[in-house]
Design a protein around this motif. Structure first.
Motif, short mmCIF file in Angstrom:
data_model
loop_
_atom_site.label_atom_id
_atom_site.label_comp_id
_atom_site.label_asym_id
_atom_site.label_seq_id
_atom_site.Cartn_x
_atom_site.Cartn_y
_atom_site.Cartn_z
N PHE A 36 52.29 58.11 59.77
CA PHE A 36 53.37 59.08 59.72
C PHE A 36 53.05 60.27 60.61
CE2 PHE A 36 54.00 57.01 55.57
CZ PHE A 36 55.38 56.82 55.58
N ALA A 37 54.10 60.92 61.08
CA ALA A 37 53.98 62.25 61.66
C ALA A 37 54.32 63.24 60.54
CB ALA A 37 54.95 62.42 62.83
N VAL A 38 53.35 64.02 60.14
CA VAL A 38 53.51 64.86 58.96
C VAL A 38 53.71 66.31 59.35
CG1 VAL A 38 51.05 65.38 58.66
CG2 VAL A 38 52.53 65.30 56.65
N MET A 63 59.54 52.16 61.80
CA MET A 63 59.93 53.18 62.79
C MET A 63 61.42 53.04 63.08
SD MET A 63 56.68 52.97 65.38
CE MET A 63 57.55 53.99 66.57
N ARG A 64 62.19 53.97 62.57
CA ARG A 64 63.62 53.98 62.82
C ARG A 64 64.06 55.41 63.09
NH1 ARG A 64 65.91 50.35 57.75
NH2 ARG A 64 64.83 48.39 58.27
N ASN A 75 56.86 58.22 65.52
CA ASN A 75 56.39 57.76 64.22
C ASN A 75 57.27 58.30 63.11
OD1 ASN A 75 54.13 56.35 65.23
ND2 ASN A 75 52.97 58.26 65.38
N PRO A 76 57.38 57.59 61.98
CA PRO A 76 58.19 58.08 60.86
C PRO A 76 57.75 59.48 60.44
CG PRO A 76 57.48 55.82 60.46
CD PRO A 76 56.75 56.29 61.69
N LEU A 77 58.72 60.32 60.14
CA LEU A 77 58.45 61.71 59.79
C LEU A 77 58.23 61.82 58.28
CD1 LEU A 77 58.30 64.64 60.88
CD2 LEU A 77 60.74 64.83 60.39
N LEU A 78 57.13 62.46 57.89
CA LEU A 78 56.79 62.65 56.48
C LEU A 78 56.75 64.15 56.17
CD1 LEU A 78 55.72 61.65 53.69
CD2 LEU A 78 53.41 61.76 54.67
#
Length: 376
Positions: free
Chosen positions: A186-188, A161-162, A238-241
C-alpha cells in the motif's frame, strides 16, 4: 461495640485529605461556618453542576479509556504457577528473542542487498523498478511479522491495484501498516517520525508512493489533500491506505474518522483489524513508549495474533455528506472488529487543558461555595 481489627481514623487524619477552599479564594475572603451543620437541598442543587462534571470525569471518561493499555491479569500468583512463568520468561528472552533478532537481521541483509541495486541501477526502467521495489517492501514486512511470530488471518479478497479506490482501516499501532503491507504494498498516509523510522520513510517507503505529513503544520493539509487526489486517479499507483482516526487507539474503541478520505470521489474499501491480546497487547502508546521499545515488547512476547477483514467497497450515497459517509464506514468496521464507537476526535489526545483553565474552574467552584455559605 467496635469490630476488632478495624481502626477508626481520627479527625486529624481525615482533615489531611480534605481540600482547603480558601486556597482558591481572593485574599481577604473567608468561609463562614454554619452553626447547626445541617445540609440543605438548595446547597446540593447549587453545586450539582460541578458534582455532575466531576463524577462524569471520574466514572465515565470514555475518551481517556480509548488510549489506555489494559494490563493483563497476573496469573503467576502461587508456588505452582510461578516456576512455569519463570520458565516462560527464559524461553521468550533467551531463546525466542535471539532467534527473532537473527531472522530480522537476515531479512534486512536480503532486502538491502536487493533493494539498493534495484533502486539505483534501474532508474531508466520505471515500471520494472516499481514492481521489484513493491515485492521487496512486502518481503521485508514479512520478515518483521515473522520476528514477532505473527499469526495473521486474512479474510476476504486480496486488494488489487485499481484507480478511484481508497482503503481505510482502524488504527492500533504502526504495526497495522506492516501487517497490511506484507500482503499488499500500500501507499500509506502517515505522520512524519524522527529517528530510524523517519529514515525508512524518506528512503524505502517513498518508493511505494507513501505520503507524509506533519499534523502541527496547517499547510501540510492542503499539500496532502492534493497528493491524495492525484494518487487515486493513477492506474499504476499502489493502492492507497488511510487510517482516518489519525491516531492509535487501543483496539477496544473507534474514534471519529477524519472526512478527508471520504471526499475523494472514489470507492472506499473498509479494512477491519482486531488483535487477540492472549499473548501481547499490540496497542502502541506513542506518548509513553518509543516505537523501538514497542517492537522489543512484541519480539519478547509469545506471538502477535490478529485477524484482518477486507470488506466490500462502499460508495457515497446520493444526498450523503462526507461526514455521514465516514460514520457509515466506521459503523461497518466497528461491527466487524467488535469495537465500541465513541464520539471523540482522536486529535484531542495531543491537547492538554491549560493551567489557567484549571485555575479558573477551581476559583469558580470555590466562589460558588463561598456565596452559598455567606447566605446562611
Amino acid at each position: 461495640m467496635s469490630v476488632p481489627g478495624k481502626l477508626k481514623p481520627s479527625c486529624s487524619e481525615l482533615d489531611l485529605d480534605r481540600p482547603n477552599l480558601e486556597d482558591y479564594l481572593p485574599s481577604g475572603a473567608s468561609i463562614q461556618q454554619e452553626p447547626d451543620g445541617n445540609l440543605r437541598l438548595r446547597d446540593l442543587l447549587d453545586i450539582s453542576p460541578s458534582l455532575t462534571e466531576a463524577a462524569g470525569a471520574i466514572i465515565d471518561d470514555s475518551f481517556t479509556r480509548c488510549f489506555k493499555s489494559n494490563p493483563p491479569e497476573p496469573w503467576n500468583w502461587n508456588v505452582y504457577l510461578f516456576p512455569l512463568w519463570c520458565f516462560g520468561v527464559v524461553i521468550r528472552y533467551f531463546i525466542l528473542f535471539p532467534a527473532r533478532v537473527l531472522v530480522l537481521t537476515i531479512g534486512w541483509i536480503i532486502f538491502l542487498s536487493a533493494f539498493i541495486p534495484v533502486h539505483f541501477l534501474l532508474k531508466g526502467h520505471d515500471k520494472l523498478r516499481k514492481n521489484l521495489e513493491r515485492c521487496l517492501v512486502e518481503l521485508i514486512c514479512s520478515f518483521f511479522v515473522a520476528s514477532w511470530t505473527g499469526v495473521v488471518k486474512y479474510h476476504g479478497p486480496r486488494p488489487s491495484m485499481r484507480p478511484k479506490q481508497v482503503f481505510v482501516a482502524n488504527h492500533t499501532s504502526m504495526i497495522d501498516f506492516i501487517i497490511l503491507e506484507q500482503m499488499t504494498a500500500f501507499a500509506v498516509i502517515m505522520q512524519k517520525h524522527p529517528g530510524w523510522v523517519g529514515l525508512l520513510q524518506k528512503t524505502i517507503l517513498e518508493s511505494v508512493g507513501c505520503i507524509w505529513f506533519n499534523r502541527s503544520e496547517a499547510k501540510d493539509r492542503e499539500i496532502v489533500a492534493k497528493k491524495l487526489r492525484d494518487h487515486v486517479v493513477g492506474p499504476d499507483n499502489n493502492p492507497l491506505l488511510i487510517f482516518p482516526e489519525g491516531t492509535c487507539v487501543n483496539n477496544h474503541y473507534t474514534v471519529m474518522f477524519k472526512k478527508g478520505a471520504f471526499e475523494l470521489g472514489c470507492s472506499v474499501c473498509p479494512v477491519a483489524i482486531k488483535y487477540n491480546k492472549i499473548f501481547v497487547d499490540a496497542f502502541w502508546n506513542s506518548r509513553k513508549q518509543s516505537f523501538t521499545m514497542h517492537l522489543l515488547q512484541l519480539m519478547t512476547s509469545w506471538a502477535v495474533v490478529c485477524d484482518v477483514w477486507y470488506l466490500e467497497p462502499e460508495n457515497i450515497k446520493p444526498g450523503e455528506t462526507a461526514i455521514e459517509f465516514a460514520e457509515r464506514i466506521r459503523d461497518i468496521i466497528s461491527v466487524r472488529a467488535g469495537l465500541k464507537k465513541v464520539p471523540w476526535d482522536g486529535y484531542l489526545k495531543y491537547s492538554r487543558p491549560s493551567p489557567k483553565h484549571r485555575e479558573r474552574k477551581q476559583q469558580s467552584f470555590a466562589e460558588s461555595m463561598l456565596r452559598r455559605l455567606d447566605e446562611k
